[in-house]
Design a protein around this motif. Structure first.
Motif, mmCIF file in Angstrom:
data_model
loop_
_atom_site.group_PDB
_atom_site.id
_atom_site.type_symbol
_atom_site.label_atom_id
_atom_site.label_comp_id
_atom_site.label_asym_id
_atom_site.label_seq_id
_atom_site.Cartn_x
_atom_site.Cartn_y
_atom_site.Cartn_z
ATOM 1 N N VAL A 24 -28.222 -12.424 -12.183
ATOM 2 C CA VAL A 24 -27.750 -11.168 -12.769
ATOM 3 C C VAL A 24 -28.379 -10.957 -14.138
ATOM 4 C CG1 VAL A 24 -25.725 -9.951 -13.597
ATOM 5 C CG2 VAL A 24 -25.578 -11.303 -11.543
ATOM 6 N N GLN A 25 -28.395 -12.034 -14.912
ATOM 7 C CA GLN A 25 -28.950 -11.934 -16.245
ATOM 8 C C GLN A 25 -30.439 -11.607 -16.178
ATOM 9 O OE1 GLN A 25 -27.847 -15.367 -18.423
ATOM 10 N NE2 GLN A 25 -28.265 -14.447 -20.393
ATOM 11 N N VAL A 26 -31.111 -12.249 -15.230
ATOM 12 C CA VAL A 26 -32.556 -12.028 -15.113
ATOM 13 C C VAL A 26 -32.836 -10.580 -14.729
ATOM 14 C CG1 VAL A 26 -34.559 -12.598 -13.702
ATOM 15 C CG2 VAL A 26 -33.140 -14.413 -14.600
ATOM 16 N N VAL A 27 -32.096 -10.090 -13.745
ATOM 17 C CA VAL A 27 -32.334 -8.717 -13.290
ATOM 18 C C VAL A 27 -32.068 -7.728 -14.418
ATOM 19 C CG1 VAL A 27 -31.415 -6.936 -11.774
ATOM 20 C CG2 VAL A 27 -31.924 -9.179 -10.868
ATOM 21 N N PHE A 28 -30.969 -7.956 -15.135
ATOM 22 C CA PHE A 28 -30.641 -7.060 -16.237
ATOM 23 C C PHE A 28 -31.746 -7.059 -17.275
ATOM 24 C CE2 PHE A 28 -27.827 -4.645 -18.823
ATOM 25 C CZ PHE A 28 -28.098 -5.028 -20.116
ATOM 26 N N VAL A 66 -32.007 -3.941 -7.549
ATOM 27 C CA VAL A 66 -30.666 -3.800 -8.136
ATOM 28 C C VAL A 66 -29.620 -3.351 -7.117
ATOM 29 C CG1 VAL A 66 -29.309 -2.695 -9.926
ATOM 30 C CG2 VAL A 66 -31.595 -3.433 -10.420
ATOM 31 N N PRO A 67 -29.898 -2.333 -6.286
ATOM 32 C CA PRO A 67 -28.859 -1.946 -5.331
ATOM 33 C C PRO A 67 -28.530 -3.061 -4.352
ATOM 34 C CG PRO A 67 -30.513 -0.241 -5.483
ATOM 35 C CD PRO A 67 -31.042 -1.416 -6.220
ATOM 36 N N PHE A 68 -29.556 -3.833 -3.973
ATOM 37 C CA PHE A 68 -29.278 -4.932 -3.053
ATOM 38 C C PHE A 68 -28.319 -5.932 -3.678
ATOM 39 C CE2 PHE A 68 -29.795 -7.779 0.321
ATOM 40 C CZ PHE A 68 -29.944 -9.050 -0.202
ATOM 41 N N TYR A 69 -28.577 -6.279 -4.945
ATOM 42 C CA TYR A 69 -27.692 -7.250 -5.583
ATOM 43 C C TYR A 69 -26.313 -6.688 -5.839
ATOM 44 C CZ TYR A 69 -30.966 -11.019 -6.064
ATOM 45 O OH TYR A 69 -31.816 -12.055 -5.786
ATOM 46 N N ASN A 113 -20.135 -9.300 -12.779
ATOM 47 C CA ASN A 113 -21.517 -9.232 -12.297
ATOM 48 C C ASN A 113 -21.868 -7.837 -11.821
ATOM 49 O OD1 ASN A 113 -22.115 -11.905 -12.734
ATOM 50 N ND2 ASN A 113 -21.290 -12.548 -10.768
ATOM 51 N N VAL A 114 -20.945 -7.260 -11.041
ATOM 52 C CA VAL A 114 -21.206 -5.931 -10.496
ATOM 53 C C VAL A 114 -21.357 -4.923 -11.620
ATOM 54 C CG1 VAL A 114 -20.254 -4.108 -9.067
ATOM 55 C CG2 VAL A 114 -19.987 -6.467 -8.388
ATOM 56 N N ALA A 128 -27.178 -1.873 -15.508
ATOM 57 C CA ALA A 128 -28.639 -1.962 -15.468
ATOM 58 C C ALA A 128 -29.225 -0.808 -14.666
ATOM 59 C CB ALA A 128 -29.064 -3.296 -14.866
ATOM 60 N N GLN A 129 -28.594 -0.479 -13.557
ATOM 61 C CA GLN A 129 -29.077 0.611 -12.713
ATOM 62 C C GLN A 129 -29.037 1.935 -13.461
ATOM 63 O OE1 GLN A 129 -30.069 0.312 -9.551
ATOM 64 N NE2 GLN A 129 -29.818 2.285 -8.570
ATOM 65 N N ILE A 130 -27.895 2.201 -14.102
ATOM 66 C CA ILE A 130 -27.762 3.451 -14.847
ATOM 67 C C ILE A 130 -28.803 3.517 -15.946
ATOM 68 C CG2 ILE A 130 -26.268 4.724 -16.401
ATOM 69 C CD1 ILE A 130 -23.907 3.834 -14.845
#
Lengths: 425, 256
Positions: free
Chosen positions: A40-44, A90-93, A347-348, A354-356
């Motif tokens: 989560v941290q990495v993706v963000f 991101v949507p997958f996670y 997490n969500v 991040a998505q927004i």
């Protein structure tokens, strides 16, 4: 040679942004929680890094830094990566973490996460149909298709936030709207709250005692035989349980009341703190800014109306106003995220954030094109293809107006309701 | 009876550690089916037998005040929460065994609750840091509860238990580790149940203000029974007190 140098510069700046996003995540967002899943941290941090890089590229464009070939290359690269992240990763996670929170679906996590992702893709695609965003000569998976959809979502989000922020910010900062709260008001409310809690306690004691007596009597009654004993046991337990349910209903009502009182007390305390803050020098400064800002917001709303009514594309940029308003508003947004996040959903929440953020940045780039002088527009137009930019501006104005008006209505109602409650106390 | 015998116990801890489930388990002897956010404070009542098994057995109520919220809340929420911290007889500190931060936050929670307590005999001066000596003088009994015990893998159990042992030493408190969705952990006769009733009895005694007479009596009895042992560990002596001092207490009541 220069290409290599430019690439190194870009890469280092990306690493810097990545580190900044990582730190922000650790210090601010996940202050109270333990990071168990580093993905989560990495993706963000990745989303954050690439979003910032896009802005950096625009600045480089205007400044004329780096050679234009490398700029073009990095634009394309950046855009592809961020689209990949925003639409696939991101949507997958998000789907994966939402599914892991639901106990029923634990076993087939991956399968359900994929299903959620396909649903998302379906709606994402369908989004393109009602909007006049692209001409039919483009292929299916071209970059224009993806960008246009991301752009629509991002612009809508931005407009919603800007509209709400435009109305909420002056309301928060201006002392005109602050109700007068005295210490005795707060004390009276607190006393009422404690009295309600005491009433709840005494009723619960009665319930507990009655239940215990029924249980003990139930044991004795098992020894009673004969018809008379059976009738007696039936009637007495009936009244016992009827009493219990009555008291239980009263307890439920009292608990609801205690929650309301608690929330009201919190609001009064917050208002009192704001009154005290407004007396300080800093407070007065923000108060003045609030007045100024509210005039600015009113003017922007007016301009948006004019644009729509007279069917004109705004010459002034919605992006800078959007940025100003939403930067102020983002502070409030984070409070909202803290309030609704918990250990499970944190997490969500971060992934949604991040998505927004990613979509917001992409659409900022889209809208920013309008505000840039002609010579800089070329590269953006070239990279993003033939999108109908005018549409985006119009869409932004509409959503901004709708959002601002509904926020005004909402705040007006909330403001009116509060003094009535005060009277009733 | 109602106003004299109020025993109030706070249940504190981070959001989501399982305070509401714990309180429900303790008071209703049932597992909470649909845990949801606690807004403000929710109270529940547990019926407890004081000096169980002795002729002096008396039933009394323990009020468990489950205060919701997190340490990072706005200051308006914190000052409103402080209303619930008045005249507290005991504190249950709840932490999540799968989340280290919730255990670390317990220091701040206990500080927040104890410094807001309006009892005039104790003044806690702190600069926000944890000070062990102050907690040693603290007369409000503490109990440490670790939840979600079932979610820890077998291999990690010893590591987690050592960590909580250090924690309970710091707080000078007993500790219980359990899973709030399984009533088996608090079944009668388990060591957890024993610790729980000892804790509640302690609260009751602190409340009644018998504390000074109790310590005098029990220390003399203790020294009488174990002449070699110096120093006192109060909760070990509760049982001795319970059995032996009944006669003293009964006699003093008769003379009144």
């Amino acid at each position: 040679m220069s290409f290599l140098v430019d690439s190194i510069i870009m890469f280092t700046s990306q690493v810097l942004f990545f580190g900044f996003g990582w730190l922000f995540f650790m210090r601010q967002l996940f202050k109270d929680y333990e990071v168990r899943q580093y993905i989560v941290q990495v993706v963000f941090s990745i989303t954050f890094a690439f979003s910032c890089t896009m802005f950096e590229l625009i600045i480089f464009e205007i400044l004329g830094a780096l050679s234009s070939n490398s700029r073009y290359f990095h634009w394309k690269l950046n855009l592809y990566v961020i689209l990949l992240v925003l639409i696939f990763v991101v949507p997958f996670y998000i789907g994966y973490f939402v599914v892991s929170n639901i106990r029923l679906l634990q076993r087939q996590k991956l399968l359900f996460a994929c299903m959620v992702w396909f649903t998302f893709m379906y709606f994402f695609w369908k989004l393109g149909d009602p909007f006049p965003i692209l001409s039919p000569k483009h292929g299916i998976l071209s970059i224009e298709q993806l960008i246009s959809r991301v752009g629509v979502i991002g612009v809508t989000l931005m407009a919603l936030l800007s509209g709400f922020g435009a109305v909420n910010c002056p309301y928060t900062y201006m002392s005109y709207f602050l109700r007068n709260v005295t210490d005795s008001d707060i004390l009276a409310l607190e006393r009422r709250l404690l009295q309600t809690m005491d009433m709840i306690v005494s009723k619960k004691k009665r319930i507990a005692m009655t239940r215990r007596q029924m249980y003990q009597r139930g044991e004795d009654q098992n020894k009673q035989t004969g018809l008379w004993g059976m009738i007696k046991s039936v009637t007495s337990t009936q009244t016992g349980s009827e009493n219990l349910s009555l008291i239980q209903q009263e307890v439920d009502a009292l608990e609801e009341l205690s929650r309301q009182l608690f929330l009201e007390t919190v609001e009064l305390q917050a208002t009192k703190e704001r009154i005290e803050y407004s007396k300080t020098f800093q407070g007065k400064y923000f108060n003045f800014l609030g007045y100024f800002f509210s005039i600015y917001c009113v003017w922007k709303i007016f301009m948006a109306t004019i644009n729509i009514v007279f069917d004109r594309v705004g010459k002034t940029d919605p992006v800078t106003r959007g940025i100003e308003i939403t930067v102020n508003y983002l502070g409030i947004q984070f409070d909202f995220f803290y309030a609704i996040s918990s250990n499970k959903s944190s997490n969500v929440i971060v992934l949604v954030l991040a998505q927004i953020m990613g979509m917001y940045f992409v659409s900022s780039v889209l809208l920013m094109r309008m505000s840039m002088p002609l010579e800089y527009r070329s590269i953006v137009t070239e990279v993003l293809g033939e999108l109908q930019f005018n549409f985006y501006h119009r869409w932004f104005d509409v959503i901004f107006l709708v959002s601002a008006l509904s926020s005004i209505l909402f705040l007006y109602l909330a403001h009116k309701q509060a003094p009535e409650k005060q009277m009733a106390l | 009876m109602a106003s004299l015998d109020r025993v109030k116990v706070l249940v504190l801890g981070d959001s989501g550690v399982g305070k509401s489930s714990l309180v429900h388990l303790l008071c209703q002897n049932q597992v909470l089916g649909n845990p949801s956010w606690t807004v403000g404070c929710s109270v529940d009542v547990r019926v407890q037998d004081y000096k169980e098994g002795t002729p002096e057995e008396k039933t009394y109520y323990i009020e468990l005040w489950d205060v919701g919220g997190s340490l990072g809340s706005a200051s308006s929420i914190k000052s409103t929460r402080a209303v619930f911290y008045n005249s507290v007889n005991g504190i249950m500190l709840v932490h999540d065994l799968t989340n280290k931060k919730s255990s670390q936050n317990l220091y701040r929670w206990s500080l927040e609750a104890l410094s807001k307590d309006s009892s005039p005999t104790r003044v806690i001066v702190s600069n926000g840091d944890y000070d062990r000596e102050q907690f040693a003088e603290n007369s409000v009994p503490l109990l440490l509860i670790g939840t979600k015990f079932d979610q820890i893998a077998e291999t990690k159990r010893t590591e987690v238990l050592t960590r909580t042992a250090f924690l309970s030493e710091d707080f000078n408190a007993e500790e219980i580790n359990l899973d709030c969705t399984n009533p088996r952990y608090l079944a009668a006769g388990t060591s957890n149940a024993v610790k729980l009733s000892r804790f509640f009895d302690k609260n009751k005694q602190v409340r009644k203000g018998q504390h000074s007479t109790v310590t005098q009596r029990h220390s003399s009895i203790h020294n009488f029974l174990n002449p070699g042992k110096k120093g006192t560990d109060f909760d070990e002596d509760v049982w001795i007190f319970g059995i032996v001092a009944i006669t003293f207490h009964g006699k003093s009541c008769q003379t009144l």
